[in-house]
Write a protein that holds these residues in place. Structure first.
Motif: not given
Length: 735
Positions: A163-166, A171-174, A399-403, A411-414
């Motif tokens: 759940e936390n990973f999701k 959050e990073e996608y947005a 860490v930010a670059d990895i996300w 990208q497409a799935m998200l």
């Protein structure tokens, strides 16, 4: 409020009887069946009966309040003839009002059907959204987390549940707008940065040596402090250089009177005394006083500084990452300590012999050396801490670059998930509006019916409240309805059958208790509704199922909270029960509150056919079997080793094996050291052997310290399994 109850010469209470003193707002009385609880409730229900002639009740400020008693007699009285008295009286309805109610009932049914239909549609959409969320959660866990945890696991710290990973990936996608870097670059950087980070160091304390230097340079040390020169005796004193000797001797003149303390002759005249006083004048006294004051200041300042330096030494000796040259520092501190000891001896001489001129050893160089070492060490510490800050920033950037990379790879799935979720949420929000409207329409008409029903019969408001509680707690196969007889209730099944003779004992008990609660909040007439009152509740869970026990305890706890807050008309509660579980449940408020000044606990016991009372004040005497096992360990000095073996076995079985689902081997594996594992295995064998077998003489004669050694291993089981807080709580030790 009732402050005292005395029961004598009635039922199981003999001539000496039992007396409740200092009753509180909330009173819990525990006693087994036959211990005398019902006698108490019957007495409080009707104190004027002749059989209670020797019993007494004491009221606060001698002002009696209305007393409502719930016990077996209450149940039989109110539910013995199939009809129940109404709680309070209202007006009667006209013919037009009855017709209006019937029309409203039809409208209410229509609104209810509309509400249910829209709610069903809403629930389907919510379920669809939940499935969509669950599928997405599993997908990102499988395709993103699992495929990247080997290389980038440190970047996922704090988000290692599905759940936390999701939530993090969305959050990073947005929000992510960082420049994209290649996987190769990030992998190489991760191999360097991810690992054990350096930790910041504390700066060493500094000091100001100026005050000590100023004290050392005070001119008073070199000044020869002597008496006044123009006195007759001054010439002899100064020629013989016995200024300090005479000054010391004159201190004894007060004790010897006219007798000279030196020659033992009566040579001390008033003239001689005057000359001494004139010789040792105010200037002499002022200077000698200054010597003492400055010497004390010097000792205080140097000792305080030496304590600070010694503390730095101790701290730095334990600091593996120290930047201080500790060897040189300790040498300077030792020299400084030696110098101030020598100076202190000089100061003591000056105090004894003010005429002496002294020169103190200067500690300026040593203090400058010490200060320079501390300054150099602090410079190194600042450089080290800057590295720590930069390291943290570099790690954060990585860490930010990895996300950002993970977002780009999927990208497409998200996007597909986010768009579909938005559509579902929009649909749900639209349906929720119609559901709220349909629900509001239903409740509006329902309230209109209730308001109109208040005029149909005198008992409808209480009927509504009792039925609402019955439905809320799952009793849906019967309800309270108005009786044909004015201001009466009846109990009716869903098929319309009057349930006078078909209710179980538990159902009757529960209904009568709900009726009692309504009576507590209202009255049999309008005049008694707002009166202050006291509640006596005697075993309200008799014949009830275990699940209803929670319901009753919850209702009673609400009353307790209101009493403590001082809200409502109920001012005091006296609860009597024989059920230990109900007692624990209803007396428990929260996990932090230890006791309350408004609460008192009592135990009734029957000894040789006579009731005996024990007061326990604020402390709840009813404990669970698990708590009693820990109590045995707390008092292990007074228990036999055999008893303690069984006690430790039962605690380990209950906490680790039954609740924690751990076997002996899993408990042993909590110890990392192999020797500790062997000791733990020995403990488990020892307690199992001692609690399941009859020991031989050799075993019985083992030294008493064996028990304590195994008890320490028992304690370490909780420490190594990270359950130390539970151990400390149960043993009553501070955490």
């Amino acid at each position: 409020m009732i402050t005292g109850i005395s029961l004598k010469e009635i039922a199981t209470y003999d001539r000496d009887g039992a007396e409740f003193q200092d009753l509180k707002k909330i009173n819990f009385i525990y006693g087994t069946n036959g211990s005398g609880k019902t006698t108490i409730s019957n007495f409080l229900s009707d104190t004027k009966q002749n059989k209670y002639a020797q019993c007494r009740i004491t009221w606060q400020n001698a002002l009696p309040l209305r007393t409502l008693v719930y016990n077996k007699d209450f149940r039989e009285k109110n539910f013995g003839n199939g009809q129940i008295d109404g709680v309070f009286t209202l007006g009667q309805a006209t013919k037009e009002e009855i017709e209006e109610i019937e029309a409203k009932v039809k409208i209410r049914q229509q609104h209810k059907q509309d509400w249910e239909n829209r709610k069903e549609t809403h629930d389907k959409k919510v379920s669809e959204l939940a499935i969509h969320e669950e599928d997405f959660r599993e997908t990102v866990w499988r395709d993103i987390y699992k495929k990247n945890e080997g290389t980038f696991k440190d970047a996922f710290s704090g988000f290692m549940t599905k759940e936390n990973f999701k939530k993090k990936i969305l959050e990073e996608y947005a929000s992510s707008a960082r420049t994209l870097k290649t996987r190769e670059v990030l992998t190489e950087k991760a191999n360097t940065i991810f690992g054990q980070p350096p930790t910041a160091l504390n700066l060493l304390g500094t000091f100001d040596p100026e005050k000590i230097i100023a004290l050392e340079n005070d001119p008073i040390w070199q000044k020869k402090i002597i008496g006044k020169a123009d006195v007759n005796i001054a010439q002899l004193i100064q020629r013989l250089n016995m200024n300090d000797w005479v000054n010391t001797g004159r201190e004894f003149l007060e004790e010897t009177g006219d007798t000279c303390p030196f020659c033992q002759q009566n040579t001390i005249t008033s003239n001689f005394r005057d000359q001494l006083e004139s010789y040792f004048d105010q200037t002499f006294l002022t200077d000698t006083a200054k010597v003492g004051e400055q010497a004390a200041s010097y000792q205080r300042e140097t000792q305080n500084l030496l304590a600070i330096l010694n503390q730095i030494t101790v701290t730095e000796e334990q600091n593996a990452g120290r930047k201080l040259d500790l060897t040189l520092f300790k040498a300077y501190v030792h020299t400084f300590s030696t110098q101030i000891l020598s100076n202190q001896e000089q100061l003591n001489n000056k105090i004894k012999e003010p005429s002496r001129s002294i020169e103190l050893i200067s500690v300026k160089v040593q203090l400058e050396n010490i200060s320079n070492l501390i300054t150099a060490a602090n410079d190194e510490i600042n450089k080290h801490n800057q590295i720590v800050v930069n390291f943290a920033r570099e790690r954060q950037e990585l860490v930010a670059d990895i996300w950002r990379l993970l977002i780009d790879d999927h990208q497409a799935m998200l996007k597909q998930f986010v768009d579909q979720k938005a559509n579902l949420e929009k649909a749900i929000k639209g349906i929720e509006t119609t559901v709220r409207t349909a629900k509001q329409n239903y409740h509006t008409v329902k309230q209109e019916i209730i308001n109109l029903s208040d005029n149909v019969t005198s008992v409808q408001p209480s009927i509504n409240k009792i039925n609402k509680t019955l439905r809320a707690f799952g009793f849906r196969n019967f309800e309270i309805v108005p009786s044909p007889e004015k201001n009466k209730y009846q109990i009716k099944r869903q098929d319309g059958e009057i349930a006078e003779t078909t209710l179980s004992e538990g159902e009757i008990t529960f209904i009568t208790f709900l009726y009692f609660l309504q009576l507590c909040k209202g009255g049999l007439s309008e005049q008694t509704i707002t009166e202050d009152r006291i509640l006596i509740v005697d075993d309200p869970i008799s014949s009830l199922d275990s699940n209803v026990l929670y319901v009753v305890s919850s209702l009673v706890k609400e009353i307790i909270k209101d009493i403590k807050k001082g809200s409502g008309s109920i001012k005091q509660l006296i609860l009597l029960t024989h059920n230990t579980y109900f007692h624990k449940e209803v007396s428990f408020i929260d996990g932090r509150t230890k006791d309350c000044a408004d609460t008192a606990f009592w135990i009734l016991r029957k000894n040789s056919s006579q009731s005996e009372l024990q007061a326990h004040g604020r402390k709840n005497p009813i404990q669970t079997a698990y708590q009693l096992l820990w109590k045995e360990l707390q008092n292990r000095q007074h228990s036999s080793p055999l008893t303690l073996q069984n006690t430790m076995r039962r605690i380990i079985e209950h906490y680790f094996k039954i609740l924690g689902k751990l076997g002996d081997d899993q408990i042993i594996q909590q110890f990392e050291d192999q020797d500790d594992q062997q000791i733990c295995r020995s403990l488990l064998c020892w307690i199992n052997d001692g609690s399941h077998t009859i020991p031989d003489d050799l075993f019985v004669e083992q030294p008493e310290d064996v028990t304590e050694r195994y008890f320490e291993v028992f304690k370490k089981i909780f420490e190594h399994s990270r359950h130390q807080e539970h151990y400390l709580m149960m043993m009553g030790e501070p955490s």
